[in-house]
Design an enzyme around this catalytic site. Structure first.
Site, PDB file in Angstrom:
ATOM      1  N   ARG A 185       6.545   5.127 -16.673  1.00 28.01           N
ATOM      2  CA  ARG A 185       7.091   4.126 -16.323  1.00 28.01           C
ATOM      3  C   ARG A 185       7.380   3.171 -17.538  1.00 28.01           C
ATOM      4  O   ARG A 185       6.529   3.684 -18.705  1.00 28.01           O
ATOM      5  CB  ARG A 185       6.138   2.772 -15.239  1.00 28.01           C
ATOM      6  N   GLU A 240       6.379  11.468 -11.760  1.00 22.98           N
ATOM      7  CA  GLU A 240       7.141  10.023 -11.113  1.00 22.98           C
ATOM      8  C   GLU A 240       7.692   9.561 -11.979  1.00 22.98           C
ATOM      9  O   GLU A 240       6.684   9.429 -12.690  1.00 22.98           O
ATOM     10  CB  GLU A 240       6.415   9.612 -10.148  1.00 22.98           C
ATOM     11  N   LYS A 253       0.672   5.669   0.181  1.00 23.89           N
ATOM     12  CA  LYS A 253       0.434   5.461  -0.712  1.00 23.89           C
ATOM     13  C   LYS A 253      -0.597   4.193  -1.091  1.00 23.89           C
ATOM     14  O   LYS A 253      -0.454   2.504  -0.947  1.00 23.89           O
ATOM     15  CB  LYS A 253       1.358   5.659  -2.083  1.00 23.89           C
ATOM     16  N   GLY A 257      -5.083   2.372 -11.079  1.00 22.25           N
ATOM     17  CA  GLY A 257      -6.369   2.434 -11.922  1.00 22.25           C
ATOM     18  C   GLY A 257      -7.427   3.808 -11.478  1.00 22.25           C
ATOM     19  O   GLY A 257      -8.816   3.844 -12.005  1.00 22.25           O
ATOM     20  N   GLY A 289      -0.900   6.744 -14.222  1.00 21.24           N
ATOM     21  CA  GLY A 289      -0.054   5.876 -14.849  1.00 21.24           C
ATOM     22  C   GLY A 289      -0.637   5.334 -15.994  1.00 21.24           C
ATOM     23  O   GLY A 289      -0.435   6.703 -16.744  1.00 21.24           O
ATOM     24  N   SER A 290      -0.511   4.155 -16.227  1.00 24.57           N
ATOM     25  CA  SER A 290      -0.678   3.789 -17.827  1.00 24.57           C
ATOM     26  C   SER A 290      -1.659   5.378 -18.469  1.00 24.57           C
ATOM     27  O   SER A 290      -2.217   4.847 -19.894  1.00 24.57           O
ATOM     28  CB  SER A 290      -0.840   2.239 -17.899  1.00 24.57           C
ATOM     29  N   THR A 347       9.184   3.265  -7.751  1.00 25.71           N
ATOM     30  CA  THR A 347       9.193   2.548  -6.715  1.00 25.71           C
ATOM     31  C   THR A 347      10.890   2.196  -6.463  1.00 25.71           C
ATOM     32  O   THR A 347      12.163   1.824  -6.693  1.00 25.71           O
ATOM     33  CB  THR A 347       9.550   1.464  -8.646  1.00 25.71           C
TER      34      THR A 347
END
Length: 220
Positions: free
Chosen positions: A18, A41, A136, A165, A185-186, A76
């Site tokens: 992202r 993704e 999800k 997380g 993710g991050s 998204t």
């Protein structure tokens, strides 16, 4: 169950990319693949058509460059038009933070896996009844590992993904609690790492997640 869904459930990890510029998608994907993660993704940005179009082009470029080596999805995806756009560039699955029946139905019509987002047991069960392949549960860190354990009692038939997380330290716990897939993710790919070309760092983190999953699998 489709071969792609079987493989996703076996791999257990989706890297969520992202806010990473299109020109950095390929080296990021290369690092992820070298670290052992094949499902990626690429998220769109609702409300920003220019960025979303760039990400769709990025998905198409990844599929052309890597072929069957990686499996790329669009994240998204909130509308049927978004599903159509993702399918047109070769996305194999769509994800969303929410649950819209029309979006799930369109994904299935296009031959894509559908991973809509849900929060409550009612939303999770509704998403499953509408045709979701995996539901999800988001945000996983706010709900906690105990929430996934609790869901397995009344809803053991619904495959869940933990997203939000998920760390190297807790990914095994989420899987043990009942998640069949975890979205990262991050903690794995983020804007800062991409901007500084920290591909080795991404590769190392991907390998760490893969080892954690392997350790969970070996304990079963």
């Amino acid at each position: 169950m489709s071969p792609l869904l079987n493989q996703l459930r076996a791999d257990k990890l989706i890297a969520i990319v992202r806010n990473v510029p299109r020109q950095h998608l390929r080296p990021a994907a290369e690092a992820l693949l070298q670290g052992g993660i094949q499902f990626i993704e690429v998220t769109l940005r609702p409300g920003d058509g220019d960025v979303s179009r760039e990400m769709l082009v990025g998905i198409e470029e990844l599929k052309k460059y890597f072929g069957a080596s990686i499996h790329v999805g669009a994240g998204t995806v909130l509308t049927c038009a978004g599903v159509d756009a993702a399918a047109a560039v070769g996305a194999e699955y769509i994800l969303a933070p929410n649950m819209r029946p029309a979006v799930i139905h369109r994904a299935k019509e296009k031959g894509l896996l559908a991973l809509p987002g849900a929060y409550t047991p009612t939303e999770i069960e509704e998403a499953w009844c509408e045709g979701a392949d995996i539901v999800k549960v988001f945000p996983a860190d706010s709900l906690g590992i105990s929430y996934f354990k609790a869901l397995r009692g009344p809803l053991p038939h619904i495959p869940l993904a933990a997203v939000g997380g998920v760390s190297v330290e807790n990914v095994g716990s989420f899987l043990a609690a009942g998640a069949v897939v975890c979205g990262i993710g991050s903690n794995l790919v983020n804007e800062q790492r991409a901007a500084s070309h920290a591909w080795d760092e991404i590769r190392t983190m991907a390998a760490a997640y893969r080892r954690s999953v392997q350790e969970f699998t070996e304990k079963r």
